[in-house]
Design an enzyme around this catalytic site. Structure first.
Site, mmCIF file in Angstrom:
data_model
loop_
_atom_site.group_PDB
_atom_site.id
_atom_site.type_symbol
_atom_site.label_atom_id
_atom_site.label_comp_id
_atom_site.label_asym_id
_atom_site.label_seq_id
_atom_site.Cartn_x
_atom_site.Cartn_y
_atom_site.Cartn_z
ATOM 1 N N ALA A 149 23.990 69.877 57.905
ATOM 2 C CA ALA A 149 24.158 70.175 59.333
ATOM 3 C C ALA A 149 25.319 69.407 59.937
ATOM 4 O O ALA A 149 25.323 69.083 61.112
ATOM 5 C CB ALA A 149 22.871 69.846 60.073
ATOM 6 N N ARG A 191 33.543 77.970 66.244
ATOM 7 C CA ARG A 191 33.555 79.344 66.749
ATOM 8 C C ARG A 191 32.490 79.597 67.823
ATOM 9 O O ARG A 191 32.455 80.659 68.433
ATOM 10 C CB ARG A 191 33.383 80.331 65.596
ATOM 11 C CG ARG A 191 34.696 80.616 64.888
ATOM 12 C CD ARG A 191 34.486 81.535 63.715
ATOM 13 N NE ARG A 191 33.812 80.862 62.619
ATOM 14 C CZ ARG A 191 33.194 81.495 61.616
ATOM 15 N NH1 ARG A 191 33.137 82.811 61.618
ATOM 16 N NH2 ARG A 191 32.626 80.813 60.650
ATOM 17 N N ASP A 198 22.115 75.683 60.076
ATOM 18 C CA ASP A 198 22.455 76.790 60.982
ATOM 19 C C ASP A 198 21.938 78.131 60.468
ATOM 20 O O ASP A 198 22.403 79.181 60.884
ATOM 21 C CB ASP A 198 23.979 76.839 61.209
ATOM 22 C CG ASP A 198 24.758 76.989 59.914
ATOM 23 O OD1 ASP A 198 24.133 77.003 58.826
ATOM 24 O OD2 ASP A 198 26.007 77.082 59.986
HETATM 25 C C1 UD1 Z 1 29.119 78.152 52.294
HETATM 26 C C2 UD1 Z 1 29.130 78.346 50.781
HETATM 27 C C3 UD1 Z 1 29.285 79.825 50.472
HETATM 28 C C4 UD1 Z 1 28.187 80.608 51.121
HETATM 29 C C5 UD1 Z 1 28.152 80.336 52.614
HETATM 30 C C6 UD1 Z 1 26.939 80.973 53.218
HETATM 31 C C7 UD1 Z 1 30.161 76.348 49.815
HETATM 32 C C8 UD1 Z 1 31.385 75.754 49.271
HETATM 33 N N1 UD1 Z 1 30.228 77.596 50.232
HETATM 34 O O1 UD1 Z 1 30.389 78.558 52.758
HETATM 35 O O2 UD1 Z 1 29.250 80.040 49.059
HETATM 36 O O3 UD1 Z 1 28.340 81.987 50.890
HETATM 37 O O4 UD1 Z 1 28.074 78.930 52.870
HETATM 38 O O5 UD1 Z 1 26.987 80.829 54.608
HETATM 39 O O6 UD1 Z 1 29.119 75.711 49.843
HETATM 40 N N2 UD1 Z 1 28.413 71.393 55.924
HETATM 41 C C9 UD1 Z 1 28.263 70.035 55.965
HETATM 42 N N3 UD1 Z 1 29.297 69.221 55.589
HETATM 43 C C10 UD1 Z 1 30.470 69.715 55.146
HETATM 44 C C11 UD1 Z 1 30.632 71.115 55.100
HETATM 45 C C12 UD1 Z 1 29.602 71.917 55.483
HETATM 46 O O7 UD1 Z 1 27.198 69.532 56.366
HETATM 47 O O8 UD1 Z 1 31.344 68.910 54.817
HETATM 48 C C13 UD1 Z 1 27.295 72.251 56.323
HETATM 49 C C14 UD1 Z 1 27.610 73.120 57.514
HETATM 50 O O9 UD1 Z 1 27.175 72.484 58.697
HETATM 51 C C15 UD1 Z 1 26.778 74.372 57.248
HETATM 52 C C16 UD1 Z 1 26.740 74.456 55.735
HETATM 53 O O10 UD1 Z 1 27.053 73.161 55.263
HETATM 54 O O11 UD1 Z 1 25.464 74.254 57.711
HETATM 55 C C17 UD1 Z 1 27.722 75.457 55.181
HETATM 56 O O12 UD1 Z 1 29.019 75.089 55.584
HETATM 57 P P1 UD1 Z 1 30.092 76.172 55.962
HETATM 58 O O13 UD1 Z 1 31.349 75.481 56.322
HETATM 59 O O14 UD1 Z 1 29.545 77.137 56.915
HETATM 60 O O15 UD1 Z 1 30.287 76.850 54.537
HETATM 61 P P2 UD1 Z 1 30.980 78.230 54.222
HETATM 62 O O16 UD1 Z 1 32.420 78.002 54.053
HETATM 63 O O17 UD1 Z 1 30.525 79.251 55.153
HETATM 64 CA CA CA Z 2 29.067 79.370 57.156
#
Ligand code: UD1
Ligand code: CA
Length: 460
Positions: A9, A15, A102
């Site tokens: 999280a 966005r 989320d």
């Molecule tokens: C991620 C997945 C993707 C998947 C998608 C589904 C990875 C590399 N990719 O992509 O395969 O299809 O979710 O929605 O995992 N978050 C952190 N710390 C970070 C980065 C992210 O806590 O450093 C959390 C975000 O808050 C979120 C979740 O991890 O809840 C996913 O992060 P997000 O940036 O949305 O990943 P996507 O690029 O969408």
């Molecule tokens: Ca995402």
């Protein structure tokens, strides 16, 4: 099973175009992250850890009461990096479940199904078939359908981009294995991030079976990235609640126009709700309650056979059996209506108890009062309960009759069976069974004539 849940999280959620951290935006009145924490709790894990980052202070302030551990991810270097933040405390023998803060609509059954797949040491992955997989990591399978790896959209080849099976992000695997793979992650990819999804390829390399559950309901794995998605998931969630209520025997005139933001503790039989009803907080509805169009009921207990007529707001009140409220009534906190009370249009009631069979049918304000039974309060009656500093009580005893357009200046007591003449301003107690009135006497002036306009002289 020894289960550890990690909730990611720390993402920014730019966005949403919001000053509020994304995971604090609400569905059905509950922050997104709290939906996920509730799901985690329902699985009875050894512990749940939330990885937070963006808007950390605010998130902790709003959700610090949750029964979870909080770990900050200071730099957001990817989902793999996020999980690394809890690597140290992770038990080797535990099954680690990764959820997203989320993704609020994930169902317990689906997760249970996923966890069951880890029993033989497999890595279990929740995938989803999408008409438009844009933005999702793609599940790459071999000819025999076995998962090979996940490729993030930004790293796909043109061919891989056509794959419709997307990664939900939700997975479960043994703790020891996970730690080993986390140590081998690199950020050599299009986004320069440590991808958690790279552990799939590593598992395959190590000969660990990768099993999948494919979500049949896409909405269940949808994340919230913008306000449109938030609104969409709100409606999905509300429809789920509406369906469950109808299945339990409640009539909803339109399940698409019903909102429950809280708990309906008890619902009696044959409850009926017209369109646009909003229920908030803790609501109890007795048997055969009917709620008219566009009413809002919050933290209230509604007895049997109560009719709430359209456009009424009932907040923090108890409404007794067979009572009728509205249309256009406002019932404020600490109000108790006993059985068979009628409160009509444009009536506001606050911190007041009204006895059996009493009526306040039109245009009145009754606050800080105790009203007996069989009392009739005429149109336009006002309890003047406030002198600008203090609040005072009005007591109206059984069977009193308050004439229309009266002001009862508190503290004041109207005795049992007393009658107050219409248009009175009552500043002293009115004795029982007597007529009390305080308006000035009417004067009829004989021979009086209306003034006439003077004849206009023309010219100057
Ligand atoms: C991620 C997945 C993707 C998947 C998608 C589904 C990875 C590399 N990719 O992509 O395969 O299809 O979710 O929605 O995992 N978050 C952190 N710390 C970070 C980065 C992210 O806590 O450093 C959390 C975000 O808050 C979120 C979740 O991890 O809840 C996913 O992060 P997000 O940036 O949305 O990943 P996507 O690029 O969408
Ligand atoms: Ca995402």
């Amino acid at each position: 099973m020894q289960l550890e849940v990690i909730v990611l999280a720390a993402g920014q959620g730019s966005r949403m175009r919001s000053a509020i951290p994304k995971v604090l935006h609400r569905i059905a009145g509950v922050p997104l992250l709290e939906h996920v924490a509730r799901l985690a709790k329902s699985l009875s894990p050894l512990r749940t850890t939330i990885i937070y980052g963006h808007g950390g202070e605010e998130v902790l302030e709003a959700l610090g009461h949750l029964d979870v551990d909080w770990v900050e991810q200071r730099e957001r270097l990817g989902t793999g990096h996020a999980v690394m933040q809890v690597e140290k405390g992770m038990r080797d023998e535990a099954t680690v479940l990764v959820l997203y803060g989320d993704v609020p609509l994930l169902q317990q059954d689906t997760v249970t199904e996923l966890l069951a797949l880890t029993h033989d040491g497999s890595l279990a992955l929740l995938t989803v078939l999408l008409d438009d997989p844009t933005g999702y990591g793609r599940i790459v399978r071999d000819q025999r359908g076995r998962v090979q790896r996940i490729v993030e959209e930004k790293d796909t080849t043109t061919e891989e981009r056509l794959i419709r099976e997307g990664n939900s992000g939700i997975l479960a695997v043994n703790g020891q294995r996970l730690k080993g793979w986390l140590n081998r992650l690199t950020n050599q990819n299009a986004q320069g991030e440590y991808y958690l999804t790279d552990i799939i390829g590593l598992a395959v390399e190590d000969g660990v079976p990768v099993e999948t559950v494919t979500a049949t309901d896409v909405d269940e794995v949808l994340g919230v990235n913008n306000r449109q998605q938030l609104a969409h998931l709100e409606r999905v969630y509300q429809l789920r609640q509406a369906e469950a209520l109808m299945a339990s025997g409640v009539t909803l005139k339109d399940p698409a126009r019903f909102d429950l933001r809280g708990q309906l503790r008890v619902v009696g039989q044959d409850v009926e709700m017209d369109v646009g009803v909003i229920l908030e907080g803790d609501v109890h509805l007795g048997h055969r309650v009917r709620i008219g169009a566009h009413c809002m009921i919050r933290d209230s207990h509604i007895g049997d056979d109560v009719d709430i007529l359209p456009y009424s707001l009932v907040d923090g009140a108890r409404i007794g059996d067979g009572s009728r409220v509205g249309p256009y009534a406002r019932i404020r906190p600490d109000t108790e209506l006993e059985a068979g009370v009628h409160v009509g249009n444009f009536v506001e009631i606050k911190k007041t108890r009204i006895g059996r069979g009493s009526k306040v049918n039109h245009l009145s304000y009754i606050g800080d009062a105790t009203v007996g039974s069989r009392v009739n309060i005429g149109a336009g009656t006002i309890t003047c309960n406030y002198d600008g500093v203090n609040k005072f009580q009005t007591i109206i005893e059984d069977g009193a009759f308050i004439g229309s357009d009266s002001q009862l200046v508190a503290p004041v007591r109207i005795g049992a069976g007393a009658t107050i003449g219409a248009g009175s301003t009552i500043t002293r107690d009115a004795p029982a069974d007597q007529l009390t009135l305080s308006r000035s006497r009417q004067v009829n002036v004989e021979g009086w004539q209306r003034p006439k306009k003077k004849c206009q002289e023309s010219g100057d």
